[in-house]
Design a protein around this motif. Sequence first.
Motif, mmCIF file in Angstrom:
data_model
loop_
_atom_site.group_PDB
_atom_site.id
_atom_site.type_symbol
_atom_site.label_atom_id
_atom_site.label_comp_id
_atom_site.label_asym_id
_atom_site.label_seq_id
_atom_site.Cartn_x
_atom_site.Cartn_y
_atom_site.Cartn_z
ATOM 1 N N MET A 161 0.827 -1.189 0.000
ATOM 2 C CA MET A 161 0.000 0.000 0.000
ATOM 3 C C MET A 161 0.871 1.252 0.000
ATOM 4 O O MET A 161 1.892 1.302 0.677
ATOM 5 C CB MET A 161 -0.872 0.029 1.262
ATOM 6 N N ALA A 162 0.426 2.262 -0.730
ATOM 7 C CA ALA A 162 1.180 3.507 -0.763
ATOM 8 C C ALA A 162 0.991 4.287 0.528
ATOM 9 O O ALA A 162 1.913 4.930 1.019
ATOM 10 C CB ALA A 162 0.741 4.347 -1.954
ATOM 11 N N LYS A 163 -0.192 4.237 1.063
ATOM 12 C CA LYS A 163 -0.499 4.971 2.290
ATOM 13 C C LYS A 163 -1.353 4.096 3.201
ATOM 14 O O LYS A 163 -1.977 3.125 2.765
ATOM 15 C CB LYS A 163 -1.260 6.266 1.975
ATOM 16 N N LYS A 164 -1.384 4.474 4.485
ATOM 17 C CA LYS A 164 -2.240 3.753 5.431
ATOM 18 C C LYS A 164 -3.697 4.012 5.093
ATOM 19 O O LYS A 164 -4.106 5.144 4.843
ATOM 20 C CB LYS A 164 -1.934 4.209 6.858
ATOM 21 N N VAL A 165 -4.500 2.963 5.125
ATOM 22 C CA VAL A 165 -5.923 3.074 4.786
ATOM 23 C C VAL A 165 -6.685 3.700 5.942
ATOM 24 O O VAL A 165 -6.451 3.370 7.116
ATOM 25 C CB VAL A 165 -6.512 1.686 4.463
ATOM 26 N N ASP A 166 -7.605 4.612 5.615
ATOM 27 C CA ASP A 166 -8.485 5.214 6.610
ATOM 28 C C ASP A 166 -9.582 4.187 6.927
ATOM 29 O O ASP A 166 -10.473 3.944 6.108
ATOM 30 C CB ASP A 166 -9.096 6.513 6.071
ATOM 31 N N TYR A 167 -9.519 3.600 8.106
ATOM 32 C CA TYR A 167 -10.461 2.533 8.453
ATOM 33 C C TYR A 167 -11.900 3.033 8.543
ATOM 34 O O TYR A 167 -12.835 2.248 8.448
ATOM 35 C CB TYR A 167 -10.039 1.873 9.769
ATOM 36 N N ASN A 168 -12.096 4.322 8.744
ATOM 37 C CA ASN A 168 -13.454 4.873 8.779
ATOM 38 C C ASN A 168 -14.155 4.740 7.427
ATOM 39 O O ASN A 168 -15.381 4.826 7.349
ATOM 40 C CB ASN A 168 -13.412 6.355 9.185
ATOM 41 N N LEU A 169 -13.351 4.546 6.372
ATOM 42 C CA LEU A 169 -13.926 4.456 5.024
ATOM 43 C C LEU A 169 -14.221 3.023 4.588
ATOM 44 O O LEU A 169 -14.777 2.806 3.517
ATOM 45 C CB LEU A 169 -12.971 5.102 4.010
ATOM 46 N N LEU A 170 -13.871 2.063 5.420
ATOM 47 C CA LEU A 170 -14.058 0.669 5.017
ATOM 48 C C LEU A 170 -15.528 0.296 4.879
ATOM 49 O O LEU A 170 -15.888 -0.528 4.025
ATOM 50 C CB LEU A 170 -13.364 -0.262 6.017
ATOM 51 N N HIS A 171 -16.387 0.894 5.722
ATOM 52 C CA HIS A 171 -17.827 0.640 5.575
ATOM 53 C C HIS A 171 -18.328 1.176 4.232
ATOM 54 O O HIS A 171 -19.187 0.561 3.586
ATOM 55 C CB HIS A 171 -18.605 1.277 6.726
ATOM 56 N N VAL A 172 -17.802 2.329 3.824
ATOM 57 C CA VAL A 172 -18.171 2.891 2.525
ATOM 58 C C VAL A 172 -17.707 1.957 1.408
ATOM 59 O O VAL A 172 -18.422 1.713 0.427
ATOM 60 C CB VAL A 172 -17.556 4.296 2.356
ATOM 61 N N LEU B 296 -17.365 -1.249 1.523
ATOM 62 C CA LEU B 296 -18.263 -2.406 1.453
ATOM 63 C C LEU B 296 -19.608 -2.044 0.841
ATOM 64 O O LEU B 296 -20.225 -2.856 0.136
ATOM 65 C CB LEU B 296 -18.457 -3.006 2.847
ATOM 66 N N LEU B 297 -20.088 -0.835 1.110
ATOM 67 C CA LEU B 297 -21.354 -0.402 0.515
ATOM 68 C C LEU B 297 -21.229 -0.272 -1.002
ATOM 69 O O LEU B 297 -22.154 -0.644 -1.750
ATOM 70 C CB LEU B 297 -21.798 0.934 1.121
ATOM 71 N N ILE B 298 -20.100 0.271 -1.462
ATOM 72 C CA ILE B 298 -19.883 0.385 -2.914
ATOM 73 C C ILE B 298 -19.816 -1.003 -3.533
ATOM 74 O O ILE B 298 -20.368 -1.262 -4.607
ATOM 75 C CB ILE B 298 -18.592 1.180 -3.211
ATOM 76 N N HIS B 299 -19.164 -1.912 -2.833
ATOM 77 C CA HIS B 299 -19.074 -3.293 -3.328
ATOM 78 C C HIS B 299 -20.448 -3.936 -3.390
ATOM 79 O O HIS B 299 -20.740 -4.717 -4.305
ATOM 80 C CB HIS B 299 -18.153 -4.108 -2.420
ATOM 81 N N LYS B 300 -21.308 -3.597 -2.456
ATOM 82 C CA LYS B 300 -22.650 -4.181 -2.414
ATOM 83 C C LYS B 300 -23.560 -3.590 -3.485
ATOM 84 O O LYS B 300 -24.259 -4.331 -4.209
ATOM 85 C CB LYS B 300 -23.264 -3.961 -1.031
ATOM 86 N N HIS B 301 -23.565 -2.249 -3.622
ATOM 87 C CA HIS B 301 -24.535 -1.586 -4.505
ATOM 88 C C HIS B 301 -23.999 -1.326 -5.912
ATOM 89 O O HIS B 301 -24.787 -1.109 -6.836
ATOM 90 C CB HIS B 301 -24.972 -0.258 -3.880
#
Length: 312
Positions: free
Chosen positions: A1-12, A14-19
């Motif tokens: 990874m180039a940068k550390k992932v913002d864990y607050n965005l992981l729910h978003v 998953l939502l994009i993956h779902k919809h």
Amino acid sequence: MAKKVDYNLLHVYLLIHKHRSLSLVAKQLGCTDSAVSKMLSKLREGFNDQLFVRHTSGLEPTALTEWLAPKIEIKLTALDAVIDEAIENAFETERHVVISLLPVDISLFGSVLYSQLSQFFPDVKFSLVSWAENTPDKIASKEVDFAVGPSLDNNSKLCYQTVMFDTSYNLVVPEKDIYTSWHDYLKYRLLRQLVPGWNIAKRPITEMLDKQKIPYYVDDLTDFDDISYANNIMLANKGDLPYGIGLFSHQIDKFKQNINSNVYIVNPSTFGEFKIQSKIEFCLYEYVGNRGNYFYDQVKSILQNTLNPKNK
């Protein structure tokens, strides 16, 4: 990874993956398409991958997303469950909460308070203990969680003190003993509530009477911590110097309901020739680290609703 992932965005993520649609995700989150697009950009930067590519049928997941999304969903679901349980139950299991009240307040309000606390928190053990001279110190050392009592000079930064309500001091006498002048009540011996650290080392009530130039009789003060015992003394005494009981205003109604209704209440600062209303601050004492905690805020609310006369 180039940068550390913002864990607050992981729910978003998953939502994009779902919809497979930024618009549907934006609608569910209550924000704009542009805001979701910016979140996706941050995710792409964090994972160093496109994550989703546009297609006529919508957003299609990349190979990384196909592999990663199910694993993230499992981990996040487990983490959310832990957080929800912690917030909902507030670590109630095996919790022991100690509350310090004046002995008379335990007698008058204890059963109602204990019943309400147990109803809201059936898995928590609650103990009601008598007010002590070093109660603020016990809160600072976490031996006591909450205390309600008169305002003290509390110097501990770990014991947070806030005014809960104002009350006043009253003389309780048998109902038959009704006079028109405060001077007629000077013959009464006072059965005084025992409040260690407040009316033992100093005499705030007599100081208040002195300030307002209200005469009083103090040659025979008797301290008590059992309100039923004090009531029996008051009713049984028939001598030339009868007994009256000193009660705070917030205790009067409960005293009439639980102990004896055949009494007359006299407040020297509002009675007869004296019309200066005197107030005594009753404070809530709590450990500073408990402030803002959901569980402790709920306990504090029940305490306030039970003891505060304005809530009656």
